[in-house]
Design an enzyme around this catalytic site. Structure first.
Site, PDB file in Angstrom:
ATOM      1  N   LYS A  40       0.310  -3.973   5.098  1.00  0.00           N
ATOM      2  CA  LYS A  40       1.768  -3.770   5.003  1.00  0.00           C
ATOM      3  C   LYS A  40       2.479  -2.509   5.675  1.00  0.00           C
ATOM      4  CE  LYS A  40       3.386  -4.955   0.842  1.00  0.00           C
ATOM      5  NZ  LYS A  40       4.310  -5.644   0.415  1.00  0.00           N
ATOM      6  N   TYR A 273      21.249  25.096   4.535  1.00  0.00           N
ATOM      7  CA  TYR A 273      22.240  24.119   4.705  1.00  0.00           C
ATOM      8  C   TYR A 273      23.169  24.189   3.112  1.00  0.00           C
ATOM      9  CZ  TYR A 273      21.590  22.142   8.866  1.00  0.00           C
ATOM     10  OH  TYR A 273      21.105  21.767  10.266  1.00  0.00           O
TER      11      TYR A 273
HETATM   12  C1  LIG Z   1       1.861 -10.094  -1.781  1.00  0.00           C
HETATM   13  C2  LIG Z   1       2.081  -8.908  -2.181  1.00  0.00           C
HETATM   14  N1  LIG Z   1      -0.007  -8.781  -2.958  1.00  0.00           N
HETATM   15  C3  LIG Z   1      -0.552  -7.326  -2.428  1.00  0.00           C
HETATM   16  C4  LIG Z   1       0.913  -6.727  -2.955  1.00  0.00           C
HETATM   17  C5  LIG Z   1      -0.070  -5.084  -2.774  1.00  0.00           C
HETATM   18  O1  LIG Z   1       0.734  -4.695  -4.302  1.00  0.00           O
HETATM   19  P1  LIG Z   1       0.200  -3.025  -4.513  1.00  0.00           P
HETATM   20  O2  LIG Z   1       0.120  -2.337  -3.749  1.00  0.00           O
HETATM   21  O3  LIG Z   1       1.124  -2.778  -5.829  1.00  0.00           O
HETATM   22  O4  LIG Z   1      -1.720  -3.411  -4.841  1.00  0.00           O
HETATM   23  C6  LIG Z   1       2.068  -6.721  -2.421  1.00  0.00           C
HETATM   24  C7  LIG Z   1       2.734  -5.216  -2.388  1.00  0.00           C
HETATM   25  O5  LIG Z   1       3.731  -5.008  -2.941  1.00  0.00           O
HETATM   26  C8  LIG Z   1       2.501  -7.736  -2.347  1.00  0.00           C
HETATM   27  O6  LIG Z   1       3.936  -8.037  -1.351  1.00  0.00           O
END
Ligand SMILES: Cc1ncc(COP(=O)(O)O)c(C=O)c1O
Length: 382
Positions: A40, A273
């Site tokens: 994601k 700045y």
């Molecule tokens: C539902 C879910 N599973 C897994 C993960 C993976 O988390 P991490 O990057 O801490 O492994 C996330 C990320 O926040 C998540 O939202």
């Protein structure tokens, strides 16, 4: 053309995936534990398209995304690997039939975090030959989304009775697995296990059960079930400081630019700045075209280092939208066009997202996700 770029090394991604596979199967050679690679937020800033394709080549079983836009984009590139959407279905401008048919067409796997979502998907899936695949999300303590563990049993039986859905999986998410102290994670796990046992007694078993994010992958073996969902580990970082020694990782992104301007500045002059830095002696100042518009946080002002030709130079004056300045000293060998490392690792020189995050009061996820779209991603060893 722009010298600012993020170099992403797929040899290191492969190394991290191997480390994870080896770690989760240690002591349970006979059991195959699937991996859902979390991609994601543009694969945590690394580029969702290329990283996902590579993860599939590396044998990852599922891809996890936050929302349906990410999922649909990914499906156009990746025809077969299952894509699990962690987010909920949100209202769409489209008619419900059209909306659900797009999800069917793209063969997506939905998270069901409420009975209403299940009902909606069921109602608009009647005309499809295949049942809609879902994973049920149980809230065992994160308090974000999910069926409340205390009341989930009844809801899940109701969902199981819906004709057009296939409950392929069930999962929960840890709120604090990055901590060395795992007491809350263990409490969440026991709530989840209790529910699974109750459901089993009612004749409900699920092909895929999952819970472990990176923190739990590192040191909560009981949470693996038959799939784990690492995100940050894939990209080469540990989610917390207390649990670093479990596996070796390599950060896969090097955020780089080039020195594009060098000038001599007299003693007592201010840089950038807001006049937040004054030279203590006559010095050379190099200007590097990266700034907060590229994701290099303004919170780093006067606090970060850069690596040029195997030597650290400090960044001085406010970080601007498109530039930072570095102090090269009263004499130097730096030339225009020399590479500058802003985040990542080169040999023994470490300037990782964890260090950058530490300076800014962030977690390592943030500087990675912050790398802006305008920064070209270059994939090495693809
Ligand atoms: C539902 C879910 N599973 C897994 C993960 C993976 O988390 P991490 O990057 O801490 O492994 C996330 C990320 O926040 C998540 O939202």
């Amino acid at each position: 053309m722009n010298p600012t770029r993020a170099e992403i090394d797929f040899t290191k991604l492969a190394f991290n995936v191997e480390q994870i596979k080896h770690h989760i199967h240690r002591g349970q050679q006979k059991k195959k534990i699937k991996i859902c690679g979390v991609v994601k937020a543009n694969a945590y800033g690394h580029g969702i398209d290329q990283v996902s394709k590579k993860l599939v080549d590396l044998g990852v079983d599922f891809l996890g995304v936050a929302n349906y836009d990410e999922a649909i984009r990914l499906r156009k590139l990746i025809p077969n690997t299952q894509i699990l959407v962690f987010g909920t279905l949100v209202h769409s401008k489209l008619e419900p039939e059209k909306y659900v048919s797009i999800l069917h067409e793209h063969k997506l796997t939905a998270t069901v975090a409420s009975f209403d979502t299940a009902k909606f998907l069921n109602e608009y899936s009647t005309k499809f030959r295949n049942k809609f695949k879902i994973h049920i999300k149980v809230d065992t303590g994160m308090r974000r989304i999910g069926l409340d563990y205390k009341r989930a049993y009844r809801n899940i039986l109701q969902v199981a009775a819906l004709k057009n859905l296939e409950i392929e999986g069930i999962f929960t998410h840890f709120a604090a697995s990055e901590l060395k102290n795992k007491s809350f994670s263990k409490l969440q796990l026991s709530r989840f296990n209790d529910l699974l046992n109750e459901l089993r007694k009612a004749g409900l078993e699920f092909p895929i059960v999952h819970a472990a994010n990176s923190g739990a992958v590192l040191d909560l073996k009981d949470s693996y079930f038959n799939m784990v969902r690492p995100g940050l580990l894939l990209y080469g970082y540990y989610p917390g400081n207390g649990i670093r020694n479990k596996i070796k990782l390599k950060p896969i992104m090097n955020l780089k630019s080039k020195v594009t301007y060098i000038k001599k500045v007299d003693k007592g002059e201010s840089i950038s700045y807001g006049r937040k830095f004054f030279t203590k002696k006559p010095v050379f100042i190099g200007s590097v075209p990266i700034g907060y518009g590229d994701g290099y946080s303004r919170l780093l002002t006067n606090k970060s280092k850069t690596l040029i030709n195997k030597k650290f130079y400090r960044q001085v004056g406010s970080v601007t939208m498109d530039w930072i300045m570095v102090e090269l000293g009263s004499s130097h060998k730096v030339k225009i066009g020399d590479d500058v490392l802003l985040m990542g690792e080169e040999n023994r020189f470490k300037l990782g997202a964890d260090k950058i995050a530490g300076i800014c009061g962030m977690i390592p996820y943030e500087p990675l996700c912050a790398v802006a779209d305008r920064v070209e991603r270059i994939y090495l060893n693809g």
